[in-house]
Design a protein around this motif. Structure first.
Motif, mmCIF file in Angstrom:
data_model
loop_
_atom_site.group_PDB
_atom_site.id
_atom_site.type_symbol
_atom_site.label_atom_id
_atom_site.label_comp_id
_atom_site.label_asym_id
_atom_site.label_seq_id
_atom_site.Cartn_x
_atom_site.Cartn_y
_atom_site.Cartn_z
ATOM 1 N N ALA A 123 0.825 -1.219 0.000
ATOM 2 C CA ALA A 123 0.000 0.000 0.000
ATOM 3 C C ALA A 123 0.851 1.258 0.000
ATOM 4 C CB ALA A 123 -0.938 0.005 1.205
ATOM 5 N N LEU A 124 2.111 1.154 0.423
ATOM 6 C CA LEU A 124 2.981 2.325 0.398
ATOM 7 C C LEU A 124 3.180 2.842 -1.022
ATOM 8 C CD1 LEU A 124 5.730 1.293 2.979
ATOM 9 C CD2 LEU A 124 3.839 2.892 3.303
ATOM 10 N N VAL A 125 3.114 1.956 -1.990
ATOM 11 C CA VAL A 125 3.228 2.361 -3.398
ATOM 12 C C VAL A 125 1.855 2.386 -4.064
ATOM 13 C CG1 VAL A 125 4.142 1.745 -5.672
ATOM 14 C CG2 VAL A 125 5.599 1.551 -3.647
ATOM 15 N N LYS A 126 1.080 1.338 -3.877
ATOM 16 C CA LYS A 126 -0.174 1.190 -4.611
ATOM 17 C C LYS A 126 -1.349 1.920 -3.956
ATOM 18 C CE LYS A 126 0.763 -3.206 -6.925
ATOM 19 N NZ LYS A 126 0.229 -4.557 -7.207
ATOM 20 N N GLY A 127 -1.237 2.218 -2.668
ATOM 21 C CA GLY A 127 -2.353 2.797 -1.942
ATOM 22 C C GLY A 127 -2.496 4.287 -2.141
ATOM 23 N N ASP A 128 -3.467 4.866 -1.426
ATOM 24 C CA ASP A 128 -3.704 6.304 -1.543
ATOM 25 C C ASP A 128 -2.689 7.066 -0.689
ATOM 26 O OD1 ASP A 128 -4.640 6.367 1.140
ATOM 27 O OD2 ASP A 128 -6.650 5.816 0.470
ATOM 28 N N PRO A 129 -2.645 8.393 -0.805
ATOM 29 C CA PRO A 129 -1.622 9.173 -0.090
ATOM 30 C C PRO A 129 -1.627 9.000 1.421
ATOM 31 C CG PRO A 129 -2.615 10.498 -1.828
ATOM 32 C CD PRO A 129 -3.412 9.237 -1.750
ATOM 33 N N SER A 130 -2.772 8.635 1.999
ATOM 34 C CA SER A 130 -2.829 8.487 3.456
ATOM 35 C C SER A 130 -1.879 7.405 3.949
ATOM 36 C CB SER A 130 -4.258 8.177 3.906
ATOM 37 O OG SER A 130 -4.692 6.929 3.395
ATOM 38 N N SER A 131 -1.641 6.363 3.133
ATOM 39 C CA SER A 131 -0.704 5.299 3.522
ATOM 40 C C SER A 131 0.712 5.844 3.639
ATOM 41 C CB SER A 131 -0.728 4.157 2.494
ATOM 42 O OG SER A 131 -2.004 3.568 2.418
ATOM 43 N N ARG A 132 1.075 6.720 2.724
ATOM 44 C CA ARG A 132 2.436 7.278 2.750
ATOM 45 C C ARG A 132 2.580 8.343 3.845
ATOM 46 N NH1 ARG A 132 1.041 5.686 -2.229
ATOM 47 N NH2 ARG A 132 -0.071 7.568 -2.849
ATOM 48 N N ARG A 133 1.519 9.099 4.090
ATOM 49 C CA ARG A 133 1.567 10.052 5.211
ATOM 50 C C ARG A 133 1.705 9.307 6.533
ATOM 51 N NH1 ARG A 133 -2.704 12.672 2.185
ATOM 52 N NH2 ARG A 133 -4.252 11.737 3.550
ATOM 53 N N ARG A 134 0.988 8.213 6.657
ATOM 54 C CA ARG A 134 1.075 7.419 7.887
ATOM 55 C C ARG A 134 2.491 6.857 8.057
ATOM 56 N NH1 ARG A 134 -2.392 1.884 9.213
ATOM 57 N NH2 ARG A 134 -1.175 1.269 11.028
ATOM 58 N N PHE A 135 3.087 6.399 6.974
ATOM 59 C CA PHE A 135 4.468 5.900 7.032
ATOM 60 C C PHE A 135 5.407 6.968 7.597
ATOM 61 C CE2 PHE A 135 8.475 6.274 4.633
ATOM 62 C CZ PHE A 135 9.170 5.189 5.152
ATOM 63 N N LEU A 136 5.287 8.183 7.075
ATOM 64 C CA LEU A 136 6.145 9.274 7.553
ATOM 65 C C LEU A 136 5.891 9.580 9.022
ATOM 66 C CD1 LEU A 136 6.107 11.885 4.630
ATOM 67 C CD2 LEU A 136 8.010 10.429 5.333
ATOM 68 N N ASP A 137 4.631 9.671 9.399
ATOM 69 C CA ASP A 137 4.311 10.081 10.763
ATOM 70 C C ASP A 137 4.698 9.022 11.788
ATOM 71 O OD1 ASP A 137 3.383 12.459 9.776
ATOM 72 O OD2 ASP A 137 1.263 11.931 9.890
ATOM 73 N N GLU A 138 4.535 7.747 11.454
ATOM 74 C CA GLU A 138 4.938 6.690 12.380
ATOM 75 C C GLU A 138 6.451 6.702 12.590
ATOM 76 O OE1 GLU A 138 3.442 2.913 11.170
ATOM 77 O OE2 GLU A 138 1.373 3.373 11.742
ATOM 78 N N LEU A 139 7.197 6.894 11.513
ATOM 79 C CA LEU A 139 8.648 6.968 11.644
ATOM 80 C C LEU A 139 9.046 8.206 12.430
ATOM 81 C CD1 LEU A 139 11.493 5.998 11.044
ATOM 82 C CD2 LEU A 139 11.323 7.077 8.777
ATOM 83 N N LEU A 140 8.376 9.300 12.168
ATOM 84 C CA LEU A 140 8.655 10.555 12.864
ATOM 85 C C LEU A 140 8.476 10.395 14.373
ATOM 86 C CD1 LEU A 140 9.350 13.531 12.222
ATOM 87 C CD2 LEU A 140 6.884 13.976 12.165
ATOM 88 N N VAL A 141 7.381 9.756 14.766
ATOM 89 C CA VAL A 141 7.102 9.558 16.187
ATOM 90 C C VAL A 141 8.098 8.585 16.813
ATOM 91 C CG1 VAL A 141 5.408 8.633 17.818
ATOM 92 C CG2 VAL A 141 4.676 10.197 16.011
ATOM 93 N N SER A 142 8.521 7.564 16.065
ATOM 94 C CA SER A 142 9.520 6.621 16.581
ATOM 95 C C SER A 142 10.832 7.330 16.866
ATOM 96 C CB SER A 142 9.760 5.488 15.571
ATOM 97 O OG SER A 142 8.612 4.679 15.431
ATOM 98 N N LEU A 143 11.200 8.249 15.987
ATOM 99 C CA LEU A 143 12.455 8.983 16.159
ATOM 100 C C LEU A 143 12.338 10.072 17.205
ATOM 101 C CD1 LEU A 143 13.349 9.320 12.373
ATOM 102 C CD2 LEU A 143 14.602 7.936 14.028
ATOM 103 N N MET A 144 11.212 10.765 17.213
ATOM 104 C CA MET A 144 10.983 11.889 18.141
ATOM 105 C C MET A 144 9.575 11.774 18.708
ATOM 106 S SD MET A 144 12.761 14.938 15.887
ATOM 107 C CE MET A 144 12.233 14.222 14.315
ATOM 108 N N PRO A 145 9.416 11.041 19.816
ATOM 109 C CA PRO A 145 8.079 10.783 20.368
ATOM 110 C C PRO A 145 7.249 12.024 20.639
ATOM 111 C CG PRO A 145 9.708 9.358 21.401
ATOM 112 C CD PRO A 145 10.478 10.318 20.546
#
Length: 403
Positions: A123-145
């Motif tokens: 879904a990161l490639v085939k899905g809608d933009p919300s999948s890619r936004r979620r990918f960024l935000d989850e990584l962001l929170v992991s790095l900087m809670p």
């Protein structure tokens, strides 16, 4: 960092299960539908407070249970940390750190560092933009809670602002409402600016790692890149540059596009306020917020073409894996300055790859401090990925075949 013990109570298919782990590679083998992914999902949820499979918590509880518990012992150097997370439906989840008094679940973020690969990543490639936004935000929170609060604040303000715009569309909008909308514009501009600023910095950090990871997984004939597309940029461009400071350009010369990456949070806040003003008529007509990080896109590009719609199946998988590997490398960068190397989880991934990609991925991840792999059959695991094997059976672990 590595996970030494995992214990689940009333989580998914497990009434109770206890799993002992160790550094290096551990492969969990068992038939499809037996519960291997449930174990990996629990680790992922402990790390991110989200599931890679469902969007709500209810399916995480064993049918008929009122709550689920995840307990884990993490080891980092000579130090160990025990985390407990209680998942409830209808009330707030609670956590404990080293058996202390209960804390907010959000206080556990950042302690368990993890990168999870799964078939859902397509879904990161085939899905809608919300999948890619979620990918960024989850990584962001992991790095900087602390950015969990940033995202939460933004979502709260967006919900309030949309409710006000919706009432306007229904004909219930007055001059008093307009003053209230001005207030929400200020709040949303600030929260949106903080989130956008953090995402842009993260994409800059991901970019070189994404390029290198894709080259490692493929023959290197195409370059992988990621481009952040902001609705703020679109709004400023549509405004003809009038919202940007004037200079000595001739009147008929178009203003150059502003590089949002060079702006501070304060400057981005000002740009959002300008963009909201420019978009107000359209937003009132449609009853929804049209500008903000909630509508942004992370465009993935292979060579000169967008990956979505143009990449082959193999290229799509390579791009998805490269995004996760880029996340892993960014976390490793942090680990060198005081953070923790993340746990790597490969959930039923090798079955989806050809032999060449299996071997390349195995070679890349085998050096991680801890790698957890699930597979329906052991033959799916490349020979290069040596390590412990654990047999998963209905309801638990076969200790006799845990080797």
């Amino acid at each position: 960092m590595y996970l030494e013990k995992l214990s689940l109570t009333d989580f998914r298919s497990y009434a109770q299960v206890d799993l002992s782990l160790e550094p290096g590679v551990t492969v969990l083998v068992g038939s499809n539908g037996i519960g291997k992914t449930n174990l990996m999902e629990a680790i992922g949820y402990l790390a991110t407070l989200t599931s890679h499979r469902v969007s709500t918590d209810a399916p995480l509880l064993r049918f008929g249970a009122e709550r689920a518990m995840i307990r884990a012992k993490l080891v980092r150097g000579e130090q160990s940390t025990v985390l407990e997370l209680e998942i409830n439906v209808g009330r707030a989840n609670r956590g404990r750190i080293n058996r202390s008094n209960p804390v907010r679940a959000r206080d556990l973020l950042g302690i368990c560092q993890m990168v999870l690969f799964a078939p859902e990543d397509l879904a990161l490639v085939k899905g809608d933009p919300s999948s890619r936004r979620r990918f960024l935000d989850e990584l962001l929170v992991s790095l900087m809670p602390r950015h969990a609060a940033t995202r939460s604040d933004y979502d709260r303000v967006l919900k309030q602002r949309n409710a006000l715009l919706k009432s306007a569309r229904a004909g219930k909008f007055s001059t008093g409402h307009e003053a209230t909308l001005d207030v929400w514009d200020q709040h949303m501009a600030r929260a949106g600016a903080e989130l956008l600023h953090a995402r842009l910095e993260l994409v800059d950090r991901l970019q070189p790692h994404l390029k290198n990871a894709y080259a490692q997984l493929t023959d290197g004939s195409k370059e992988a890149t990621a481009v952040y597309r902001s609705t703020l940029q679109d709004s400023l461009d549509d405004d003809g540059g009038t919202s940007r400071p004037a200079d000595s350009r001739p009147a008929d010369e178009a203003a150059p596009a502003e590089d949002l990456r060079l702006l501070s949070v304060e400057q981005l806040t000002d740009r959002y306020i300008q963009a909201f003003a420019a978009a107000r008529r359209k937003e009132l007509e449609r009853g929804i917020s049209l500008v903000g990080p909630h509508r942004d896109e992370l465009e993935l590009v292979l060579g000169s073409a967008p990956a979505k719609g143009y990449a082959s199946h193999g290229e799509t998988w390579s791009m998805c894996l490269s995004l996760r590997l880029a996340s892993y490398y960014v976390m490793l960068d942090d680990a060198r300055t005081g953070g923790s190397p993340p746990i790597l989880i490969l959930d039923d991934v090798f079955a989806e790859l050809d032999v060449q990609r299996r071997r390349k991925l195995a070679a890349i991840v085998s050096g991680a401090e801890q790698v957890l792999v699930t597979a329906a059959v052991e033959d799916d695991i490349p020979a290069e990925l040596t390590g412990r094997r654990v047999k998963v059976i209905p309801g638990g672990i076969d200790e006799q075949e845990n080797r």
